[in-house]
Design an enzyme around this catalytic site. Structure first.
Site, PDB file in Angstrom:
ATOM      1  N   ASP A  56       0.837  -1.193   0.000  1.00  0.00           N
ATOM      2  CA  ASP A  56       0.000   0.000   0.000  1.00  0.00           C
ATOM      3  C   ASP A  56       0.873   1.245   0.000  1.00  0.00           C
ATOM      4  O   ASP A  56       2.024   1.221   0.463  1.00  0.00           O
ATOM      5  CB  ASP A  56      -0.908   0.034   1.241  1.00  0.00           C
ATOM      6  CG  ASP A  56      -1.824  -1.169   1.314  1.00  0.00           C
ATOM      7  OD1 ASP A  56      -2.565  -1.383   0.346  1.00  0.00           O
ATOM      8  OD2 ASP A  56      -1.781  -1.885   2.330  1.00  0.00           O
ATOM      9  N   ASP A  58       0.432   5.082   1.331  1.00  0.00           N
ATOM     10  CA  ASP A  58      -0.365   6.081   2.045  1.00  0.00           C
ATOM     11  C   ASP A  58       0.342   7.423   2.026  1.00  0.00           C
ATOM     12  O   ASP A  58       1.585   7.500   2.043  1.00  0.00           O
ATOM     13  CB  ASP A  58      -0.596   5.643   3.490  1.00  0.00           C
ATOM     14  CG  ASP A  58      -1.405   4.350   3.579  1.00  0.00           C
ATOM     15  OD1 ASP A  58      -2.211   4.110   2.670  1.00  0.00           O
ATOM     16  OD2 ASP A  58      -1.207   3.593   4.545  1.00  0.00           O
ATOM     17  N   ASP A 132       2.493   3.937  15.589  1.00  0.00           N
ATOM     18  CA  ASP A 132       2.541   2.809  16.517  1.00  0.00           C
ATOM     19  C   ASP A 132       3.953   2.291  16.757  1.00  0.00           C
ATOM     20  O   ASP A 132       4.420   2.224  17.891  1.00  0.00           O
ATOM     21  CB  ASP A 132       1.610   1.684  16.058  1.00  0.00           C
ATOM     22  CG  ASP A 132       1.832   1.258  14.606  1.00  0.00           C
ATOM     23  OD1 ASP A 132       2.758   1.771  13.955  1.00  0.00           O
ATOM     24  OD2 ASP A 132       1.059   0.390  14.125  1.00  0.00           O
TER      25      ASP A 132
END
Length: 446
Positions: A56, A58, A132
């Protein structure tokens, strides 16, 4: 101990920028041209640094969602409390987030633990602090061809380490799913979880029960169906974490039988993923919960209340009991649960000598849409139980001899069965095997 913010830059020349989605680069260019900061962020940059092809891409920016939507064609704002923009370009979907501050989560639209709404920010360091893990906190700017590392992620990449950003107890308290994500990244990348992060996980793992079961279903699938399932399972078993992801299995979860069977099946699932084949949740859950379901099925057979019931019905009853309990942890959709119980029931059919002696029954069974999954399940069982090898050979031969190559996918078989049912229906005799029992009766094999 809490890790603070630092700032390190690396030249973008170390990345293979040819692997970056042109759509993501166009979104960034559009935002930059309008005077806004915009960066490729997170796992996409991490994977490029590891010389992997990102899954992906982003983008993060200081532009607000409504501004991104106005500037980027074919875009929509999604989310209620935590707005993101999805931009579609050339069959690619690029997710664009605005800088935020506060301890929200990247997937916060589905987070129950974090009660306060996130707050947009104009500061990239605010955004970095909420990430995170350090290895997910990279920001790449195509405009000046620089990689920004605010979290010590470069050092952790070099050390092959997974480390939580901030105070571990606080961050896992905000969103317990981060603990599962730590294991997923460790398995996926072949990294080790740092002692401070791992100790906090083991201390706080019981709080995973507070996570919404629909979200846990998604995380469970990501953990085991995306090419690193066997490694994920083994590290979770090593740390006695697997017990928090499955319904109570009692001593079974520590048995060699459970470990060997699940490891064997996940090894094959990982091989399928490496070949570009799609892995399905129904097969995963059938594997994980089979030892418990089989035990309950056999126990029910010794109880007079259930012993008179047909074996397939008793297997379905046992399976439904186990699946209902599992759904309290990971919410299994009804259509997935149906496929799981079908696979389990199929184990009785495929090992029945009486069935194998009946050509009509054999013909009907091999046309069932769930047959291939049931046979693959039996194949995995046979790897650990050689007494099942003759059954595997029999059904494999019957399948290859009678099912055309063009119909050896579930999608093709469903389509074929529907067409056959429609044809029979138009002749005044609806075919129950195609639409109801999910099989093609004897006499219709081409």
């Amino acid at each position: 101990m809490e890790r603070g913010i630092s700032h390190m830059t690396l030249p973008g020349d170390i990345l293979d920028t040819a692997r970056i989605s042109p759509a993501a680069l166009n979104v960034i260019k559009t935002l930059n041209k309008a005077g806004y900061q915009a960066y490729l962020v997170g796992g996409g940059v991490r994977d490029l640094l590891l010389d992997k092809v990102p899954k992906d891409f982003d983008v993060v920016t200081n532009a607000r969602p409504e501004t991104v939507k106005r500037l980027c064609k074919r875009s929509i704002i999604i989310g209620r409390r935590f707005q993101l923009v999805h931009v579609r370009e050339n069959n690619s979907l690029i997710e664009v987030a605005t800088f935020r501050k506060g301890q929200d989560h990247e997937d916060s639209d589905h987070v129950e633990m974090i009660r306060k709404d996130n707050t947009f920010s104009s500061s990239i360091t605010d955004d970095a602090a909420r990430r995170d893990f350090s290895i997910n906190g990279f920001y790449y700017s195509p405009a000046d061809n620089l990689i920004h590392d605010f979290l010590g992620g470069v050092a952790d990449l070099l050390n092959s380490s997974i480390d939580i950003v901030g105070d571990p107890d606080v961050r896992f308290g905000e969103d317990p799913v981060r603990m599962i994500r730590a294991y997923r990244f460790a398995a996926k990348l072949g990294f080790s979880i740092t002692p401070r992060t791992r100790n906090a996980i083991l201390k706080n793992m019981a709080s995973i029960s507070q996570v919404n079961n629909s979200r846990m279903y998604e995380e469970f699938n990501k953990m085991f169906l995306t090419g690193h399932g066997e490694t994920s399972f083994q590290v979770l078993m090593r740390d006695s974490v697997m017990q928090y992801l499955l319904t109570d299995m009692g001593p079974l979860i520590k048995s060699r039988q459970f470990f060997d069977f699940v490891s064997c099946c996940l090894n094959n699932t990982d091989a399928r993923h490496a070949e570009g084949k799609h892995n399905m949740p129904h097969f995963l859950y059938a594997v994980m919960l089979w030892p418990l379901t089989k035990k309950l099925f056999m126990k029910m057979g010794t109880v007079s209340k259930y012993s008179h019931i047909r074996d397939t019905e008793r297997m379905a009853m046992a399976g439904n009991i186990v699946l209902k309990r599992q759904s309290e942890i990971t919410k299994i959709p009804e259509f997935v649960a149906k496929d799981i119980t079908d696979i389990w029931e199929m184990q009785l059919t495929l090992t029945s000598g009486e069935v194998m002696k009946d050509p009509d029954m054999v013909s009907s069974i091999i046309w069932k849409e769930i047959f291939r999954a049931g046979l693959e399940f039996l194949m995995n069982r046979a790897r650990l139980d050689r007494s099942l090898e003759n059954c595997v050979t029999f059904w494999t031969d019957a399948y290859t001899a009678n099912i055309p190559q063009s119909l050896r996918t579930r999608k093709a078989l469903i389509s074929s069965n529907k067409m056959a049912a429609g044809k029979k229906g138009s002749e005044g005799s609806r075919r129950k095997g195609a639409s109801g029992s999910r099989g093609r009766p004897a006499g219709n094999i081409h």
